[in-house]
Design an enzyme around this catalytic site. Structure first.
Site, short mmCIF file in Angstrom:
data_model
loop_
_atom_site.label_atom_id
_atom_site.label_comp_id
_atom_site.label_asym_id
_atom_site.label_seq_id
_atom_site.Cartn_x
_atom_site.Cartn_y
_atom_site.Cartn_z
N GLY A 1 0.84 -1.20 0.00
CA GLY A 1 0.00 0.00 0.00
C GLY A 1 0.86 1.24 0.00
O GLY A 1 1.82 1.35 0.77
N GLY B 1 -0.33 4.56 0.29
CA GLY B 1 -1.00 5.76 0.78
C GLY B 1 -0.16 6.43 1.86
O GLY B 1 1.06 6.18 1.96
N ALA C 1 -0.03 5.96 5.11
CA ALA C 1 0.58 5.02 6.07
C ALA C 1 1.72 4.25 5.42
O ALA C 1 2.81 4.12 6.01
CB ALA C 1 -0.48 4.05 6.60
N GLY C 2 1.49 3.76 4.20
CA GLY C 2 2.52 2.97 3.52
C GLY C 2 3.77 3.76 3.23
O GLY C 2 4.90 3.31 3.46
N PHE D 1 -13.41 21.12 13.65
CA PHE D 1 -13.92 19.88 13.07
C PHE D 1 -14.86 19.22 14.06
O PHE D 1 -14.81 19.51 15.26
CB PHE D 1 -12.75 18.94 12.71
CG PHE D 1 -12.58 18.72 11.22
CD1 PHE D 1 -12.66 19.76 10.32
CD2 PHE D 1 -12.32 17.45 10.72
CE1 PHE D 1 -12.50 19.55 8.95
CE2 PHE D 1 -12.16 17.22 9.36
CZ PHE D 1 -12.25 18.28 8.48
N ASP E 1 -7.85 -5.75 0.71
CA ASP E 1 -6.97 -6.86 0.32
C ASP E 1 -5.99 -7.25 1.42
O ASP E 1 -5.80 -8.43 1.70
CB ASP E 1 -6.21 -6.50 -0.96
CG ASP E 1 -7.13 -5.96 -2.04
OD1 ASP E 1 -8.14 -6.63 -2.32
OD2 ASP E 1 -6.86 -4.87 -2.58
N GLN F 1 -18.03 3.63 9.84
CA GLN F 1 -18.41 5.04 9.88
C GLN F 1 -19.13 5.45 8.59
O GLN F 1 -18.64 5.19 7.50
CB GLN F 1 -17.18 5.93 10.05
CG GLN F 1 -17.55 7.40 10.15
CD GLN F 1 -16.40 8.23 10.70
OE1 GLN F 1 -15.51 8.61 9.96
NE2 GLN F 1 -16.43 8.51 11.99
N HIS G 1 -20.21 8.70 6.68
CA HIS G 1 -19.96 10.14 6.66
C HIS G 1 -21.27 10.85 6.35
O HIS G 1 -22.00 10.46 5.44
CB HIS G 1 -18.92 10.49 5.58
CG HIS G 1 -18.31 11.84 5.76
ND1 HIS G 1 -19.02 13.01 5.59
CD2 HIS G 1 -17.06 12.22 6.11
CE1 HIS G 1 -18.23 14.04 5.82
NE2 HIS G 1 -17.03 13.58 6.16
N LEU H 1 -17.67 11.90 -1.52
CA LEU H 1 -17.50 12.68 -0.29
C LEU H 1 -17.46 14.19 -0.53
O LEU H 1 -16.76 14.67 -1.40
CB LEU H 1 -16.18 12.28 0.38
CG LEU H 1 -15.77 13.08 1.62
CD1 LEU H 1 -16.71 12.83 2.78
CD2 LEU H 1 -14.34 12.75 2.01
N GLU I 1 -15.80 17.20 5.56
CA GLU I 1 -16.28 17.77 6.81
C GLU I 1 -15.89 19.24 6.93
O GLU I 1 -16.47 19.98 7.71
CB GLU I 1 -15.70 16.98 8.00
CG GLU I 1 -16.27 17.41 9.33
CD GLU I 1 -16.22 16.30 10.36
OE1 GLU I 1 -16.05 16.62 11.54
OE2 GLU I 1 -16.35 15.13 9.98
N ARG J 1 -19.52 12.47 13.70
CA ARG J 1 -20.09 11.94 12.45
C ARG J 1 -21.23 10.95 12.67
O ARG J 1 -22.21 10.95 11.94
CB ARG J 1 -18.98 11.30 11.62
CG ARG J 1 -18.07 12.33 11.02
CD ARG J 1 -16.91 11.70 10.29
NE ARG J 1 -16.09 12.74 9.68
CZ ARG J 1 -14.95 12.51 9.06
NH1 ARG J 1 -14.50 11.27 8.97
NH2 ARG J 1 -14.26 13.50 8.53
N HIS K 1 -18.00 5.46 4.85
CA HIS K 1 -16.79 6.28 4.69
C HIS K 1 -15.52 5.64 5.22
O HIS K 1 -14.46 5.74 4.61
CB HIS K 1 -17.03 7.61 5.40
CG HIS K 1 -15.89 8.58 5.30
ND1 HIS K 1 -15.40 9.03 4.09
CD2 HIS K 1 -15.15 9.20 6.26
CE1 HIS K 1 -14.41 9.89 4.31
NE2 HIS K 1 -14.23 9.99 5.61
N GLU L 1 -5.91 2.65 7.84
CA GLU L 1 -7.30 2.23 7.96
C GLU L 1 -7.49 0.72 7.93
O GLU L 1 -8.46 0.20 8.47
CB GLU L 1 -8.16 2.88 6.87
CG GLU L 1 -9.64 2.73 7.12
CD GLU L 1 -10.53 3.28 6.01
OE1 GLU L 1 -11.72 2.93 6.00
OE2 GLU L 1 -10.03 4.04 5.16
N ARG M 1 -14.79 7.35 14.74
CA ARG M 1 -13.60 8.18 14.51
C ARG M 1 -13.99 9.65 14.36
O ARG M 1 -14.95 9.97 13.68
CB ARG M 1 -12.87 7.73 13.24
CG ARG M 1 -11.70 8.63 12.87
CD ARG M 1 -10.96 8.11 11.66
NE ARG M 1 -11.68 8.22 10.41
CZ ARG M 1 -11.86 9.34 9.71
NH1 ARG M 1 -11.39 10.50 10.16
NH2 ARG M 1 -12.52 9.32 8.57
#
Length: 570
Positions: free
Chosen positions: A10, A12, A14-15, A117, A212, A231, A233, A243, A246, A277, A345, A371, A382
């Site tokens: 991954g 993203g 985090a990856g 937020f 995956d 969650q 949204h 989306l 927020e 949310r 979401h 995630e 969250r």
């Protein structure tokens, strides 16, 4: 066979944060597998911002307040030691990202700008207009390239090879060539994102969010934690589920029913549209259920009104949101309110992480972040702005943890990887050459999505979920006799889609099982037949194990350090 000290699955937030931190040790060879081009990863869809108690807009904000807000937002299901570790160290992560070159919006003093937020007691959401995830993703990619991280773009994870509770490696397909490879690794970080596509047509998630990595860990013997906490949204576009950030409500947008009321006064009189949310989503659905929405059935909606903000502020703070509303709903929110309805979401649950400081799991060599995993800092719900924070924060610690694991382990014999790769080559051949099947893949997918939305959605009851369980079990059977209708070797996306649907079905079954057994309402999990929270029996994490075709459920106590559960009011 390919060999790497650390393989990240991954690309993203985090990856790439994991890859960046693992690669700071010169002797550690790091590779990143991504089924799409890295800068197209789903972190790029995060619009509103990233939470950290910087105190730039409100000097009274503190990491303790962020800690308290997160625990309250989680409906007291978050592990408080993990939350405190996260909130205490998030300001340093923002400074790190700022130093790397993330182009944050600035306030009049030149500091990183912050906005209010949902569920937050101070405006602590750092942002870059409404493209925060996008700019973080691109900055991290550049930093990874600088550190000589190797990227395998359009490579798809098929399975993890585990021998006697220890990682042997993984099997992946190079989608461009159709070749299936075994990869030996001393450590793996799974950072493959969520699995919102179990609600296929009513989700803010991109088409590739099919769980995956979570499913591969599940098959390898790592339990899925808290899968029932999904969650929704509040502000997905009515017709597509796409989306709208927020940030719309953070900047002062109103939610309006067909009677012209700002109906949140009924549900969260103090916070209004800036309630958490789960609360705002349930409020919208209640308005629709009680006949105060527009439209009918799946086409029902309420309105979000931003006109009072004025064109200048919308263009400065919410340019992408305006563009999305125009492209997908045909509405210019400078001049008209936009139709919205809740949309799946985010998954609070995921791969069970056993040590939040290293993001390790029960299997030696496998770490997880973002995630796809559950640390758990989000618990039952969250807060907005805590997701991008979660991915970069725990992405960093997963990278550091995997680096230490790799330095302390040797490569195994690789026999398990080799055997699994052969098995996948055989499966690919079988599916390519299969001309017919009793069941169509897209029908299985659509039935799964429809069942999950209507039976395991925002409001849940036992009878509806028992029906969902029956349907999902049947779909898992139907999946065994389907076909892909594509015999090509190169870019066989039909085969990838086939594997993805299999992953989603496994995870959908876990969601239903977790939701059925949790006989209470907590956070995003709202039951009509058990409307109150039950701390006596359910102040616990759900753990679901997959043992062959059998699923087993157990509970794990929530770690409480400072804040005792109390009624959650906004």
């Amino acid at each position: 066979m390919l060999k790497y000290d650390v393989v990240i699955v991954g690309a993203g937030g985090a990856g790439m944060m994991a890859a960046l931190n693992a690669s700071k040790e010169k002797d550690v060879k790091v590779a990143v597998l991504s089924k799409i081009y890295p800068t197209r990863s789903h972190t790029g869809a995060a619009q509103g911002g990233i939470n950290a108690a910087m105190g730039n807009r409100d000097a009274t904000d503190s990491t303790e307040k962020h800690f308290r807000d997160t625990v309250k937002g989680s409906d007291f299901l978050a592990d408080q030691d993990a939350v405190e570790f996260f909130t205490d160290n998030m300001p340093a992560i923002i400074r790190e990202l700022d130093y790397m070159g993330v182009p944050f919006s600035r306030d009049e003093n030149g500091n990183v700008a912050q906005r209010p937020f949902g569920g937050a007691s101070s405006p602590r959401c750092c942002y870059s207009a409404d493209k925060t995830g996008h700019v973080i993703l691109h900055t991290l990619y550049e930093q990874c390239l600088k550190n000589n991280v190797e990227f395998f773009d359009e490579w798809y994870l098929l399975s993890l090879a585990v021998e006697k509770g220890k990682l042997d490696g993984l099997v992946a397909m190079d989608m461009k060539s159709g070749e299936i490879h075994g990869i030996q690794a001393k450590a793996v970080v799974i950072a493959s994102g969520g699995f919102g596509r179990i609600y296929w047509s009513r989700t803010t998630n991109a088409l590739n969010m099919t769980g995956d990595g979570t499913a591969a860990c599940f098959e390898a013997g790592i339990p899925v934690k808290d899968p029932e906490f999904v969650q929704f949204h509040p502000t997905g576009l009515a017709s597509t589920g796409v989306l709208l950030s927020e940030a719309c409500r953070g900047e002062g947008g109103y939610l309006i029913n067909k009677d012209g009321e700002r109906f949140m006064a009924r549900y969260a009189p103090e916070k209004m549209e800036l309630g958490p949310r789960d609360l705002v989503s349930r409020s919208i659905e209640t308005e629709i259920k009680e006949g105060r929405g527009f439209g009918e059935g799946m086409h029902s909606y309420v309105l979000m009104d931003l006109r009072h903000l004025g064109k200048e502020k919308i263009m400065e703070r919410l340019p992408q949101v305006r563009e999305l509303a125009m492209d997908f709903e045909g509405v210019d929110l400078v001049t008209d309110p936009v139709p919205i309805r809740p949309s799946c979401h985010y998954m609070m649950g995921g791969i069970h992480v056993t040590d939040y400081k290293t993001c390790s799991t029960a299997i030696e060599g496998i770490h997880a972040a973002g995630e796809c995993s559950s640390v758990s800092i989000h618990g039952a719900n969250r807060l907005g702005g805590n997701s991008v924070a979660d991915v970069v924060f725990f992405g960093k610690y997963a990278g550091l943890g995997a680096r230490e694991t790799a330095l302390g382990r040797s490569y195994t014999a690789g026999k398990k990887v080799e055997d699994q790769a052969k098995q996948w080559i055989k499966t690919f051949e079988t599916m390519r050459n299969k001309k017919t099947g009793k069941n169509k893949l897209f029908e299985i997918r659509n039935k799964m999505a429809e069942t999950m939305w209507y039976n395991v959605g925002i409001f849940r009851t036992e009878s509806e979920m028992l029906e969902a369980q029956r349907v999902i079990d049947q779909l898992i059977e139907d999946y065994k006799d389907t076909y892909i209708g594509d015999s090509s070797v190169l870019y066989n996306t039909a085969f990838i889609n086939y594997v993805e649907i299999g992953n989603l079905l496994k995870l959908a079954k876990a969601v239903v099982m977790g939701a059925l057994n949790r006989k209470e309402s907590r956070g995003s999990h709202s039951r009509g037949d058990y409307p109150t929270r039950d701390d006596k029996n359910f102040l616990s994490h759900t753990l679901i194990h997959k043992e062959g075709d059998k699923y087993r459920l157990e509970y794990l106590p929530v770690r409480i350090t400072k804040y005792q559960p109390e009624e959650r009011k906004y």
